[in-house]
Design an enzyme around this catalytic site. Structure first.
Site, PDB file in Angstrom:
ATOM      1  CG  HIS A 173       2.141   0.043 -58.746  1.00 31.34           C
ATOM      2  ND1 HIS A 173       1.364   0.080 -58.861  1.00 31.34           N
ATOM      3  CD2 HIS A 173       2.850   1.152 -58.314  1.00 31.34           C
ATOM      4  CE1 HIS A 173       0.934   0.964 -58.568  1.00 31.34           C
ATOM      5  NE2 HIS A 173       1.604   2.075 -58.839  1.00 31.34           N
ATOM      6  CG  HIS A 208       4.502   8.053 -63.013  1.00 35.26           C
ATOM      7  ND1 HIS A 208       4.394   7.607 -61.640  1.00 35.26           N
ATOM      8  CD2 HIS A 208       3.356   8.116 -63.809  1.00 35.26           C
ATOM      9  CE1 HIS A 208       2.953   7.745 -61.267  1.00 35.26           C
ATOM     10  NE2 HIS A 208       2.246   8.422 -62.634  1.00 35.26           N
ATOM     11  CE  LYS A 239       5.488   4.157 -61.880  1.00 35.03           C
ATOM     12  NZ  LYS A 239       4.820   3.741 -60.398  1.00 35.03           N
ATOM     13  CB  CYS A 270       5.693   6.787 -57.536  1.00 32.00           C
ATOM     14  SG  CYS A 270       5.249   6.247 -58.962  1.00 32.00           S
ATOM     15  CG  ASP A 303       8.317   3.943 -55.373  1.00 32.60           C
ATOM     16  OD1 ASP A 303       7.757   3.215 -54.583  1.00 32.60           O
ATOM     17  OD2 ASP A 303       7.070   4.305 -57.067  1.00 32.60           O
TER      18      ASP A 303
END
Length: 440
Positions: free
Chosen positions: A203, A116, A114, A55, A267
């Site tokens: 996820h 990240h 998200k 990801c 992703d």
């Protein structure tokens, strides 16, 4: 008039999890009716790829429109709670990004979901082109407590911790709907918006809206290795799909739907409970199941309903497309690797070929797709597949066509030589050795 742009990214969604990609109905009914409707009303691609089978690297490519290997922070999944305070593991704020370049072109930019790509104070969405941020910094959190694997609360409004009760998928959907309603009048008056809506679904941990009681059970181990099942996984997708339906309805209510490009993808390939048929492999692998993902684009004023294409593309191409449509200009010192697909939106029958490359330290993998052919190396084993005839990568043609194998191997090595070398100290800090990386 510039379109509003919405980039919706699922997390670890399998190629065939959606109904529009052949996914089967669940016992509760259709898994993804709203995403399927977007596909029916727009464009569906059958041979689109993610930039990485994991990801965080894909997200680096998505936001920079360049191969993720150009940035140290994009090595395979180094960014976790242990990297808080790092000044190297993240997206450098001086790197031009899709939101920063769209902002220069007059867009209001926001990320819901998200991130990240590194932790403040060195990194963060507000430092890389987003005007607003609501979501998580980590790679994954519990859907109810919103805590990361380290046990830290990981829901933010801007860079400030934010407490909000609710199932995370629903919380993100509601925030995205509110954002559209808040920006609607300005958008109708001529200031378009760019909204990144990056879900964590489906996820792990494997929690549905109705599973609040198991939250304490998974808090200590978000990998949830002993939990989950196919039905729970599909319900997680369905919850996300419901939120996307609410977002589309908000655009319709605000008379913005026709002037908005919505792009939906994942992703990387699916994980434990996903359906990747007919592909093999999944997340972490450069087999088709790890990198081929759904790509759906909907824009009533720019894409004919019922369009489909087998055009090859990567994550960074769709970001380059959004930049092109928004009138943004690449920074001359950071030339794009992504290729705009603007022409494809109006002429889906037209297609072009260009080689696409991947590398992955896990099992020392490398891959290249060029036309119908794919070169793959896993550990010391090399493969040559005719993907057009063998999407499941079962018939290794390396022995029958050694010249093509050699040519594609040499092309991959030549491309790899254009990427920055991996810093020697990075292999130590990330917990694996240099021998695990692709060798030139």
């Amino acid at each position: 008039m510039k379109p509003n742009l919405i980039y919706i990214v699922a997390d670890d969604l399998g190629y065939a999890d959606l109904g529009c990609y052949g996914g089967r109905e669940a016992p509760f009914g259709a898994v993804s009716p709203h995403i399927d409707a977007l596909a029916a009303g727009g464009l569906r691609l059958t041979e689109g790829y993610a930039n990485s089978p994991v990801c965080s690297p894909t997200r680096f490519a998505m936001i920079t429109m360049r191969y993720q290997y150009r940035l140290r922070g994009a090595l395979e999944e180094p960014i976790n709670s242990r990297s808080k305070g790092s000044t190297t593991l993240g997206l450098p704020p001086d790197t031009p990004t899709l939101p920063s370049l769209l902002r220069e072109a007059g867009y209001h930019t926001a990320l819901v979901g998200k991130w990240h790509l590194g932790y403040p104070p060195a990194f963060g969405p507000l430092r890389s082109g987003y005007d607003e941020f609501f979501g998580i910094m980590a790679g994954g959190v519990d859907y109810f407590t919103h805590c990361s694997g380290s046990g830290d609360h990981d829901l933010y409004l801007g860079e400030e911790p934010h407490r909000e009760v609710g199932y995370l998928t629903d919380v993100l959907s509601a925030r995205a709907v509110d954002h559209v309603k808040h920006r609607a009048e300005r958008a109708r008056d001529g200031q378009p918006f760019f909204l990144s809506l990056h879900y964590t679904a489906p996820h792990w941990p494997w929690e549905t809206r109705d599973d609040a009681g198991i939250a304490p059970e998974v808090a200590a181990n978000l990998f949830h290795l002993h939990g989950g099942n196919v039905d729970r996984y599909r319900r997680m997708i369905h919850h996300m799909d419901e939120g996307i339906g609410q977002l589309v309805q908000a655009l319709r209510d605000e008379r913005l739907l026709d002037d908005t490009l919505i792009v939906f993808t994942s992703d990387n390939g699916g994980e434990r409970f996903s359906d990747n048929w007919p592909l093999v492999g999944g997340k972490m692998d450069l087999t088709e199941g790890g990198i081929r993902v759904p790509w759906v684009a909907h824009w009533p004023n720019g894409i004919a309903a019922g369009s489909h294409s087998d055009q090859h593309c990567m994550t960074m191409d769709w970001s380059a497309t959004m930049l092109d449509l928004g009138g943004g200009q690449p920074h001359p010192d950071f030339p794009l690797d992504g290729v705009s697909l603007r022409g494809l939106l109006q002429r889906p029958a037209d297609r072009f070929e260009r080689p696409m490359y991947w590398r992955m330290k896990h099992r020392r993998q490398r891959a290249m797709r060029d036309g119908r052919w794919k070169y793959l190396q896993v550990d010391e084993h090399e493969y040559l597949f005719d993907i057009a005839a063998d999407a499941r990568e079962r018939a290794n043609l390396a022995g029958r066509d050694p010249r093509r194998l050699q040519a594609m191997r040499e092309a991959w090595l030549a491309w790899d030589a254009t990427m920055p070398p991996i810093p020697a100290d990075a292999t130590v800090s990330l917990g694996y050795s240099a021998k695990d990386m692709p060798q030139r």
